[in-house]
Design a protein around this motif. Structure first.
Motif, PDB file in Angstrom:
ATOM      1  N   ALA A   1       7.846  -7.513   0.931  1.00 56.17           N
ATOM      2  CA  ALA A   1       6.661  -7.715   0.094  1.00 56.17           C
ATOM      3  C   ALA A   1       6.908  -7.196  -1.315  1.00 56.17           C
ATOM      4  CB  ALA A   1       5.453  -7.007   0.708  1.00 56.17           C
ATOM      5  N   LEU A   2       6.378  -7.917  -2.306  1.00 58.62           N
ATOM      6  CA  LEU A   2       6.419  -7.478  -3.699  1.00 58.62           C
ATOM      7  C   LEU A   2       5.121  -6.755  -4.025  1.00 58.62           C
ATOM      8  CD1 LEU A   2       7.795 -10.568  -5.652  1.00 58.62           C
ATOM      9  CD2 LEU A   2       8.877  -8.339  -5.497  1.00 58.62           C
ATOM     10  N   ILE A   3       5.227  -5.626  -4.697  1.00 60.79           N
ATOM     11  CA  ILE A   3       4.037  -4.903  -5.119  1.00 60.79           C
ATOM     12  C   ILE A   3       4.354  -4.203  -6.438  1.00 60.79           C
ATOM     13  CG2 ILE A   3       4.603  -2.790  -3.838  1.00 60.79           C
ATOM     14  CD1 ILE A   3       1.557  -2.565  -3.266  1.00 60.79           C
ATOM     15  N   LYS A   4       3.364  -4.174  -7.341  1.00 60.17           N
ATOM     16  CA  LYS A   4       3.579  -3.560  -8.642  1.00 60.17           C
ATOM     17  C   LYS A   4       3.219  -2.090  -8.563  1.00 60.17           C
ATOM     18  CE  LYS A   4       2.984  -5.841 -12.505  1.00 60.17           C
ATOM     19  NZ  LYS A   4       2.395  -6.542 -13.670  1.00 60.17           N
ATOM     20  N   GLN A   5       4.182  -1.247  -8.967  1.00 58.11           N
ATOM     21  CA  GLN A   5       3.954   0.192  -9.006  1.00 58.11           C
ATOM     22  C   GLN A   5       4.400   0.711 -10.369  1.00 58.11           C
ATOM     23  OE1 GLN A   5       4.684   2.315  -5.092  1.00 58.11           O
ATOM     24  NE2 GLN A   5       6.189   0.646  -4.906  1.00 58.11           N
ATOM     25  N   LYS A   6       3.460   1.372 -11.058  1.00 56.08           N
ATOM     26  CA  LYS A   6       3.704   1.912 -12.401  1.00 56.08           C
ATOM     27  C   LYS A   6       4.212   0.839 -13.352  1.00 56.08           C
ATOM     28  CE  LYS A   6       4.689   6.581 -10.729  1.00 56.08           C
ATOM     29  NZ  LYS A   6       5.650   7.712 -10.708  1.00 56.08           N
ATOM     30  N   GLY A   7       3.605  -0.349 -13.256  1.00 54.10           N
ATOM     31  CA  GLY A   7       3.933  -1.433 -14.164  1.00 54.10           C
ATOM     32  C   GLY A   7       5.183  -2.206 -13.833  1.00 54.10           C
ATOM     33  N   LYS A   8       5.871  -1.871 -12.715  1.00 51.32           N
ATOM     34  CA  LYS A   8       7.094  -2.570 -12.332  1.00 51.32           C
ATOM     35  C   LYS A   8       6.975  -3.102 -10.910  1.00 51.32           C
ATOM     36  CE  LYS A   8      10.292   0.049 -15.272  1.00 51.32           C
ATOM     37  NZ  LYS A   8      11.524   0.879 -15.296  1.00 51.32           N
ATOM     38  N   TRP A   9       7.561  -4.288 -10.709  1.00 52.31           N
ATOM     39  CA  TRP A   9       7.552  -4.868  -9.369  1.00 52.31           C
ATOM     40  C   TRP A   9       8.584  -4.175  -8.492  1.00 52.31           C
ATOM     41  CZ3 TRP A   9       3.612  -7.581  -7.885  1.00 52.31           C
ATOM     42  CH2 TRP A   9       2.868  -8.303  -8.820  1.00 52.31           C
ATOM     43  N   ASP A  10       8.167  -3.881  -7.264  1.00 56.06           N
ATOM     44  CA  ASP A  10       9.036  -3.210  -6.317  1.00 56.06           C
ATOM     45  C   ASP A  10       8.975  -3.946  -4.982  1.00 56.06           C
ATOM     46  OD1 ASP A  10      10.852  -1.449  -5.355  1.00 56.06           O
ATOM     47  OD2 ASP A  10       9.551   0.317  -5.431  1.00 56.06           O
ATOM     48  N   ILE A  11       9.910  -3.645  -4.083  1.00 58.01           N
ATOM     49  CA  ILE A  11      10.010  -4.336  -2.793  1.00 58.01           C
ATOM     50  C   ILE A  11       9.712  -3.372  -1.651  1.00 58.01           C
ATOM     51  CG2 ILE A  11      11.592  -5.506  -1.192  1.00 58.01           C
ATOM     52  CD1 ILE A  11      13.041  -6.658  -3.549  1.00 58.01           C
ATOM     53  N   ILE A  12       8.846  -3.822  -0.744  1.00 57.70           N
ATOM     54  CA  ILE A  12       8.611  -3.110   0.510  1.00 57.70           C
ATOM     55  C   ILE A  12       9.183  -3.978   1.619  1.00 57.70           C
ATOM     56  CG2 ILE A  12       6.899  -2.160   2.089  1.00 57.70           C
ATOM     57  CD1 ILE A  12       4.984  -1.960  -0.289  1.00 57.70           C
ATOM     58  N   GLU A  13      10.106  -3.434   2.397  1.00 59.35           N
ATOM     59  CA  GLU A  13      10.764  -4.228   3.437  1.00 59.35           C
ATOM     60  C   GLU A  13      10.182  -3.901   4.795  1.00 59.35           C
ATOM     61  OE1 GLU A  13      14.835  -3.160   3.049  1.00 59.35           O
ATOM     62  OE2 GLU A  13      15.196  -4.484   1.350  1.00 59.35           O
ATOM     63  N   SER A  14      10.008  -4.944   5.629  1.00 56.13           N
ATOM     64  CA  SER A  14       9.555  -4.731   7.001  1.00 56.13           C
ATOM     65  C   SER A  14      10.707  -4.159   7.824  1.00 56.13           C
ATOM     66  CB  SER A  14       9.094  -6.042   7.620  1.00 56.13           C
ATOM     67  OG  SER A  14      10.186  -6.910   7.822  1.00 56.13           O
ATOM     68  N   ASP A  15      10.371  -3.502   8.934  1.00 59.45           N
ATOM     69  CA  ASP A  15      11.405  -2.922   9.791  1.00 59.45           C
ATOM     70  C   ASP A  15      12.358  -3.976  10.313  1.00 59.45           C
ATOM     71  OD1 ASP A  15      10.406  -0.385   9.416  1.00 59.45           O
ATOM     72  OD2 ASP A  15       9.201  -0.394  11.250  1.00 59.45           O
ATOM     73  N   ILE A  16      11.804  -5.115  10.721  1.00 52.45           N
ATOM     74  CA  ILE A  16      12.658  -6.199  11.256  1.00 52.45           C
ATOM     75  C   ILE A  16      13.594  -6.712  10.172  1.00 52.45           C
ATOM     76  CG2 ILE A  16      12.644  -8.558  12.153  1.00 52.45           C
ATOM     77  CD1 ILE A  16      10.072  -7.881  13.622  1.00 52.45           C
ATOM     78  N   TYR A  17      13.051  -6.847   8.959  1.00 51.94           N
ATOM     79  CA  TYR A  17      13.873  -7.332   7.853  1.00 51.94           C
ATOM     80  C   TYR A  17      14.992  -6.343   7.535  1.00 51.94           C
ATOM     81  CZ  TYR A  17      15.155  -8.959   3.199  1.00 51.94           C
ATOM     82  OH  TYR A  17      15.847  -9.407   2.103  1.00 51.94           O
ATOM     83  N   LYS A  18      14.649  -5.046   7.572  1.00 49.36           N
ATOM     84  CA  LYS A  18      15.673  -4.032   7.325  1.00 49.36           C
ATOM     85  C   LYS A  18      16.797  -4.134   8.352  1.00 49.36           C
ATOM     86  CE  LYS A  18      12.641  -0.548   5.225  1.00 49.36           C
ATOM     87  NZ  LYS A  18      12.009   0.784   5.409  1.00 49.36           N
TER      88      LYS A  18
END
Length: 559
Positions: free
Chosen positions: A181-198
């Motif tokens: 998932a993409l999510i913006k943190q402190k003005g920058k886009w970051d990635i959160i990965e699911s356990d299965i994806y990892k």
């Protein structure tokens, strides 16, 4: 995480394979524009069919305007139908009801249409702001289905969720059903990965590492060359084969690797043109040049690598060292030529002498007739010896050399061999030194006589007329050591190293008029080793040569 890599267009993500299903949590219209516009721009530029299902806060007209600002000739893409932008009601809620099977089947149908038109695959997005609580459960099941099946297709799917409408449980559901998932943190886009994806990504890393290790340690030489003719990659075997380090080989023009011969550079240029034309090339024999200037023959196969538009951009090549095979082929050709000549020569003499004796008998004196018959007999002996050597060598090569060993009197075998060679040369003096108490030898008498005959024949060829040829025998612990010495020109240390190879005849030292195929010493070596002994030469230029061989006094133990 399988399939061809595609440019996502989103910097923080980079390239992803077909079958990637990810999501974005957004808060503003600008958040959507920042990701979806470059996402679809990359898809259009990479020959993909693009489908954008819109919802508030970014509707169809606004999405089109954002694309026009970023993509040159965007209206042309619209006109030819490479991208469709439609509101969510016309896709997700046909008839006012969400049906997950219908929507999923619709994506697959769009992909099939895209592939039929020549596109590489389908790139899609769908905004979920329209989702109400009564749709949430059905939609999460739909997302789970997408996640399960998308890996089978040439699809990229980016689903967008409004963060303000998602509570903690909803966020967990969304992340679970997407690879990341993409999510913006402190003005920058970051990635959160699911356990299965990892887990999947880790498995991919391990798989890629295994591939790299396999590539690096492959027994054949592998290298990649760009369409510009520059080497991009080379494995360990390629570096060893050509004598370069990795830094010296990668980045070098591939043309540097081929010898300046018709089967080198010229043939390699022809192969390169064929590869640029998209042809897969197999089993081309080429002559390459190593870093030290020496040459090596390879069997080369080349497979073109194409970009998304079908253009040849690189090659993957595999080269197998066939230098020794080429040498063996040359040896076979030499062998056939030599043997053909050496068989024909005595047959010509024998046939001519006998025919002359028969047809001219009335006009020939008894002495002339006798000389003709002696010539025929002498050539017959030469022919018999050549055929015997050929048979012994063929048996040894086929591992069918069987010894018939028995207790023998070495002196008698030596005498037989000397008498046999005297018929070929009466111009040399033959002596032998055999101590009276020489122990009996357990060996094959015919093979021992063959060894001695070949060594004596060589001594005759390379000794001066009237020179002495000596056979010596002595016992040495477990072995009997037999030597054949001549008073010839001797052999240099460099030439001694070549003596027991096939067809070595030391032509520069060979007296004019002598004949031979160059098999005698090789046959001696095979027969001596079959008995469990060894053979070698001691010689100095100008001081004659002595060929020694050992045979065990006791019978060789059976394997």
């Amino acid at each position: 995480m399988k399939g061809e890599l595609r440019n996502s267009g989103i910097d923080v993500i980079g390239s992803v394979p077909w079958g990637t299903h990810f999501c974005q949590f957004y808060q503003t219209k600008q958040d959507l524009i920042e990701t979806l516009v470059p996402y679809f721009k990359a898809g259009l530029e990479n020959n993909e069919f693009c489908m954008w299902v819109t919802s508030e806060p970014l509707m169809v007209s606004e999405a089109q305007e954002a694309m026009r600002k970023a993509v040159k000739d965007f209206d042309e893409y619209l006109r030819k139908g490479q991208i469709e932008l439609i509101p969510y009601q016309e896709w997700y809620l046909l008839g006012g009801k969400f049906n997950d099977d219908r929507v999923l089947a619709g994506w697959v149908s769009k992909l099939e249409q895209a592939l039929a038109k020549g596109y590489s695959g389908l790139r899609l997005t769908g905004n979920t702001l329209w989702l109400e609580r009564n749709h949430w459960h059905a939609f999460t099941e739909y997302e789970a289905k997408v996640n399960d099946v998308i890996g089978k297709y040439n699809m990229l799917a980016l689903c967008t969720y409004c963060l303000d409408k998602c509570d903690g449980a909803a966020v967990i559901d969304v992340v679970k059903n997407h690879q990341f998932a993409l999510i913006k943190q402190k003005g920058k886009w970051d990635i959160i990965e699911s356990d299965i994806y990892k887990q999947t990504k880790q498995a991919l890393r391990e798989s890629e590492k295994r591939y790299r290790d396999l590539y690096e340690e492959a027994p054949d030489a592998y290298f990649s060359v760009g369409a510009d003719g520059i080497i991009q990659r080379a494995n360990r075997r390629a570096r060893e084969l050509l004598g370069y380090s990795r830094g010296e080989l990668v980045g070098r023009p591939v043309s540097d690797l081929y010898a300046d011969t018709p089967n080198g550079k010229a043939k390699a240029q022809e192969v390169f043109k064929r590869f640029l034309g998209g042809e897969e090339i197999r089993d081309q024999e080429l002559e390459m040049r190593r870093a030290d200037g020496s040459k090596v023959w390879v069997n080369l196969s080349v497979r073109p690598i194409r970009d998304k538009e079908g253009r040849v951009v690189a090659s993957r090549s595999v080269a197998t060292d066939i230098t020794e095979h080429r040498k063996l082929d040359q040896l076979k050709d030499d062998f056939i030529g030599l043997v053909s000549h050496e068989l024909r020569s005595p047959m010509t003499v024998i046939t001519g002498a006998i025919n002359t004796a028969l047809t001219e008998a009335e006009r020939l004196s008894p002495e002339e007739t006798r000389q003709l018959l002696q010539d025929a007999a002498s050539e017959a002996d030469l022919l018999s010896n050549l055929l015997a050597n050929l048979l012994e060598l063929s048996r040894a090569q086929a591992e069918r050399l069987v010894l018939h060993a028995e207790a023998i009197d070495v002196k008698r075998v030596v005498e037989n061999a000397v008498e046999g060679i005297k018929r070929q040369s009466s111009a040399h003096k033959f002596v032998y030194v055999i101590p009276p108490k020489t122990p009996p030898l357990h060996a094959d008498p015919l093979r021992l006589e063959r060894i001695l005959y070949n060594l004596l024949e060589n001594a005759v060829k390379y000794s001066p007329q009237g020179g002495e040829i000596k056979v010596s025998v002595k016992a040495d612990k477990e072995y009997l050591v037999i030597g054949v010495s001549d008073q010839g020109i001797g052999i240099s240390s460099a030439d001694q190293a070549k003596l027991f190879a096939p067809f070595q005849r030391l032509e520069e030292f060979r007296p004019k008029g002598t004949r031979g195929v160059g098999l005698g010493l090789l046959v001696c070596q095979r027969l001596v080793e079959a008995h469990g002994g060894r053979i070698w030469v001691e010689s100095e230029p100008g001081r004659g040569s002595t060929f020694f061989f050992t045979l065990p006094l006791k019978p060789k133990a059976k394997a």
